[in-house]
Motif scaffolding. Structure first.
Motif, PDB file in Angstrom:
ATOM      1  N   SER A 201      20.037  -7.724  63.141  1.00  0.00           N
ATOM      2  CA  SER A 201      20.585  -8.517  62.051  1.00  0.00           C
ATOM      3  C   SER A 201      21.825  -9.285  62.507  1.00  0.00           C
ATOM      4  CB  SER A 201      20.931  -7.617  60.857  1.00  0.00           C
ATOM      5  OG  SER A 201      21.876  -6.622  61.236  1.00  0.00           O
ATOM      6  N   ILE A 202      22.258 -10.179  61.664  1.00  0.00           N
ATOM      7  CA  ILE A 202      23.426 -11.020  61.938  1.00  0.00           C
ATOM      8  C   ILE A 202      24.678 -10.358  61.383  1.00  0.00           C
ATOM      9  CG2 ILE A 202      24.548 -13.169  61.234  1.00  0.00           C
ATOM     10  CD1 ILE A 202      22.620 -13.571  63.511  1.00  0.00           C
ATOM     11  N   ARG A 203      25.701 -10.268  62.235  1.00  0.00           N
ATOM     12  CA  ARG A 203      26.923  -9.571  61.840  1.00  0.00           C
ATOM     13  C   ARG A 203      28.020 -10.503  61.354  1.00  0.00           C
ATOM     14  NH1 ARG A 203      28.396  -6.578  67.224  1.00  0.00           N
ATOM     15  NH2 ARG A 203      29.965  -5.541  65.944  1.00  0.00           N
ATOM     16  N   LEU A 204      28.189 -11.653  61.992  1.00  0.00           N
ATOM     17  CA  LEU A 204      29.313 -12.536  61.670  1.00  0.00           C
ATOM     18  C   LEU A 204      28.893 -13.714  60.801  1.00  0.00           C
ATOM     19  CD1 LEU A 204      32.267 -13.439  62.076  1.00  0.00           C
ATOM     20  CD2 LEU A 204      31.524 -14.596  64.156  1.00  0.00           C
ATOM     21  N   ALA A 205      27.973 -14.517  61.294  1.00  0.00           N
ATOM     22  CA  ALA A 205      27.543 -15.700  60.553  1.00  0.00           C
ATOM     23  C   ALA A 205      26.206 -16.173  61.101  1.00  0.00           C
ATOM     24  CB  ALA A 205      28.573 -16.821  60.671  1.00  0.00           C
ATOM     25  N   PHE A 206      25.349 -16.643  60.204  1.00  0.00           N
ATOM     26  CA  PHE A 206      24.097 -17.245  60.650  1.00  0.00           C
ATOM     27  C   PHE A 206      24.372 -18.536  61.413  1.00  0.00           C
ATOM     28  CE2 PHE A 206      22.191 -14.755  57.089  1.00  0.00           C
ATOM     29  CZ  PHE A 206      21.207 -14.100  57.805  1.00  0.00           C
TER      30      PHE A 206
END
Length: 797
Positions: free
Chosen positions: A740-745
């Motif tokens: 999954s994405i943690r900071l930003a797409f």
């Protein structure tokens, strides 16, 4: 001619008294009687605000360019506009930035140190500590605000990156937008980066779509240069009595490295020697042309950097093409500046225009790590290999020719960044070494500055630009602006260097700090700490968790004999070392730098306290668009959610229901050929698609999108999730999202309802963007289904 102007420069401040802004108008001289026959109309005289022939100002600054990149100063990349300004004026080889985007820009615009104006970190990673709020205070008016008060037309073009992300609404507040901070006109983007082909543009405060045409391929830097030329033409045609101030700061050459193929092809074969040899060649050229002192040493590449000889043969074409694309991108960017210079020449304005060209807002960027087709991999700490990158590039995009195109967000190998920072150590994000902070600068003003090839070697900083401009046009920084008392300027004017290459430097001290990497200059000495993060390696959780600023190892350099920080004297001179450490602490306390490491607070240690929407549920409607990712529903790591849609489904339905993100990464729910899809793209390398087994029948349906994160292993920073689709309470599809994405797409892409504006999330509809939904979306409700939409474990940039 030059001698005639020297007394003017010396006495410029004395000619016009310091003023508070706004300056009141002159009193009316009209005669007022009982009737018109007893009265006399008379317009108030114009108050003299500027001396006659006050210069126009053009301030140019590129993004993420290394000291050793331009051929103007011995590098491998053609920079004709930088050379043109340098030849017409003077150059500076000890000029410094802050080592990171937003802080450099805030310091440049205000003439104050970045932390002193709340800008010690990029806006996306702001925190409540006073030096890190991301909010420029009204007590630190910008160059544009001051010059506007003196009658200048002012315009900014390009990257801004100084607007708090929580202000990115169509209804404002707008006081931290360029137009709210003094510019009369803005055309560019507010984020840290954007696609050069499908940018998320703003005109003033309004989000707009790029003005593409079928006749000509679109590129943002070209578009902005054309708009800047138009601004000059409009000024001359309609308000020729007003001087103008143009701030031109393109996204080039920040990632993604986007440029047309023909520009990259210019550099085929130019880097086949590899990065170590490129560094040696550049160093020799820099010395031979006198750009760096003959005594300057070439610093060694860090032991953690990957060597060219260790790059497998099957990967070299990939690594070389990434560098060729970057080189083409820099030349293309620099060439666009030439359009502005050409217009100044055409209008007869070049002679009395002060042109300041700062090569980059920091050093070359190592954020591409091992070379990448998606730079957000590093930002989100997602591991990858060169083999994975090449496989996806070949499978989905047709191979190497896709690099530089709109389809990928490519960035070169970090070792190329080190080579482009020759002769210094380190890269962007390192405030301790000049590879992160030192950048070439050229200044010309033909009416005043005599061309001189001798580099100016006085130690200066971006905070010095504002006072330089003020002295050059003959004003002082105002004491009050809109009744708000102003902070003192931290910068020192550089006008004294214009026609005196060997003048004694006037800047005694300057601190540097970015996320714990820090340093301080004092009267020819420099002390520094590398900091906890190594920008060119994969994130080291142990190193970050164990970091203690009190046990950091300091370095000490005598810059009078050591131009490139090649010899650390900290062990030889412990008393001097301790004195410099105390100087840093005093500077840090005075400029709101403390606590040391505050720039990491929301980036790494407490992302749940970072800027994000306070909402936990949304009711959205069809046609909503350009909602900033920071203010939209989150589908990132840990944000379990339920999205419920009431939609009219036509036969063979095709179109986006809602989406967030773009080419770099995103989440999209859409129909295609009647089939219902949910696609989670954790960068181009990790794409997960749930699709219904059969087309959804025409008619009104209730669609539910369930994203459920697996939080059973807290040590997993990017946890997996189960993504499922339901139609009228019946599950029709599911998929496991492994990463999954943690900071930003994406850095600038937004949330849209009923369409996918900008760069597309999905390859399936990329050629059909914006892939508008053809029927009615009656309602969309999105809510979080866990206690917190953000993970406490932290994120890394």
């Amino acid at each position: 001619m030059f001698l005639m102007w020297l007394p003017l420069l010396v006495s410029a401040v004395a000619q016009l008294p310091p003023a508070d802004l706004p300056i009141p108008p002159m009193p009316s001289e009209a005669i007022i009687g009982p009737t018109l026959k007893d009265s006399k109309n008379c317009w108030p005289k114009e108050r003299k605000l500027l001396r006659k022939d006050a210069p126009n100002i053009v301030l140019i600054m590129n993004d993420d360019v290394g000291f050793g990149a331009p051929d103007t100063f011995g590098g491998p990349i053609h920079t004709p506009s930088m050379s043109r300004v340098a030849k017409a004026g003077v150059t500076y080889n000890r000029f410094h930035t802050t080592a990171i985007c937003s802080p450099t820009r805030a310091s440049l615009m205000t003439g104050r140190n970045s932390h002193a104006v709340g800008s010690g970190q990029i806006t996306e990673a702001a925190s409540g500590f006073p030096g890190y709020t991301g909010i420029i205070p009204k007590s630190a008016s910008t160059i544009a605000k001051v010059l506007s008060g003196y009658g200048y037309d002012t315009a900014a073009f390009g990257k801004w990156h100084n607007t708090p992300v929580n202000d990115l609404f169509k209804t404002g507040p707008f006081d931290q937008y360029p137009t709210g901070l003094g510019f009369s006109y803005f055309y560019g983007f507010l984020a840290g980066e954007t696609s050069q082909y499908e940018p998320r543009l703003f005109e003033n405060t309004n989000p707009i779509e790029p003005p593409k045409t079928k006749e000509k391929p679109y590129h943002l830097t070209e578009d902005m240069a054309d708009k800047a030329v138009k601004f000059i033409k409009d000024n001359r045609a309609l308000t020729p009595d007003r001087p103008f101030f143009i701030y031109f700061a393109p996204g080039g050459t920040h990632g993604p490295h986007h440029v047309f193929k023909e520009w990259a092809d210019k550099y085929k074969g130019k880097f086949d020697m590899g990065w170590e040899e490129l560094r040696n060649i550049t160093y020799q050229k820099q010395k031979a042309m006198g750009w760096i002192p003959g005594t300057a040493k070439l610093t060694a590449m860090d032991a953690t950097m990957e060597k060219w000889e260790h790059i497998p043969a099957q990967h070299r074409a990939f690594q070389l093409r990434l560098m060729e694309v970057y080189a083409g991108y820099l030349e293309h960017t620099d060439t666009q500046h030439g359009k502005i210079l050409d217009e100044l020449e055409r209008q007869g304005l070049f002679n009395n225009t002060l042109i300041i060209y700062i090569l980059g807002d920091n050093g070359a960027s190592a954020e591409g790590l091992h070379g990448t087709i998606d730079e957000l991999l590093a930002e989100n700490a997602l591991a990858s290999t060169a083999d994975q990158q090449i496989e996806v590039l070949n499978r989905d995009f047709g191979g190497l020719d896709a690099l530089g195109s709109k389809h990928v967000d490519n960035m070169y190998h970090s070792s190329w960044a080190w080579a482009l920072d020759t002769p210094f150590k380190s890269t962007k994000l390192v405030a301790a070494h000049f590879g992160g902070t030192r950048t070439p600068m050229s200044i010309c003003w033909p009416k005043v500055i005599k061309p001189d090839p001798t580099p100016r070697s006085q130690f200066h900083h971006v905070s010095d630009i504002a006072p330089t401009i003020y002295e050059a046009i003959g004003i002082e920084a105002p004491g009050h602006v809109d009744s708000v008392a102003q902070l003192k300027l931290d910068g020192v004017s550089m006008v004294y260097t214009f026609n005196n290459a060997t003048a004694e430097g006037r800047k005694s001290a300057q601190y540097f700090e970015v996320m714990g990497s820090r340093g301080v200059y004092k009267d020819g000495w420099f002390a520094s700490v590398f900091g906890p993060r190594i920008p060119w390696t994969d994130p080291n959780e142990t190193r970050m968790r164990a970091w203690d600023p009190d046990t950091d190892v300091w370095e000490l350099y005598d810059l009078s004999t050591d131009y490139s920080q090649a010899r650390d004297l900290s062990r030889d001179m412990p008393e001097k070392m301790e004195k410099m450490k105390q100087i840093f602490l005093m500077e840090a306390a005075e400029n709101q730098v403390l606590p040391v490491g505050a720039g990491l607070y929301t980036v790494y240690y407490h992302p749940e306290e970072g800027p994000h929407s306070p909402l936990t549920s949304w009711e959205l409607y069809q046609g909503m668009s350009r909602i900033a990712e920071s203010n939209a529903p989150s589908f990132k790591s840990g944000a379990s959610s339920l999205s419920t849609l009431d939609v009219e489904v036509p036969s063979n339905a095709s179109g986006v229901l809602f989406c967030v993100g773009g080419t770099a990464g995103g989440f999209s729910v859409y129909f295609d050929g009647g089939y219902l899809y949910a696609e989670y793209m954790a960068t181009l390398l990790y794409r997960y698609i749930a699709v219904s087994k059969a087309p959804v029948s025409p008619g009104r349906h209730k669609i539910e999108v369930v994203l459920n994160y697996d939080m059973s292993k807290p040590e997993v920073l990017a946890p997996p999730a189960d993504l499922s689709l339901r139609v009228d309470a019946q599950q029709v599809a599911s998929v496991r999202v492994e990463k999954s994405i943690r900071l930003a797409f994406d850095a600038s892409e937004t949330f849209d309802v009923g369409m996918d504006l900008g760069s597309p999330v999905s390859l399936k509809y990329a050629s059909r963007s914006p892939f508008t939904y053809p029927s009615t979306i009656y309602a969309i409700k999105i809510k979080y289904t866990n206690s917190s939409e953000l993970r406490p474990e932290g994120i890394v940039i």
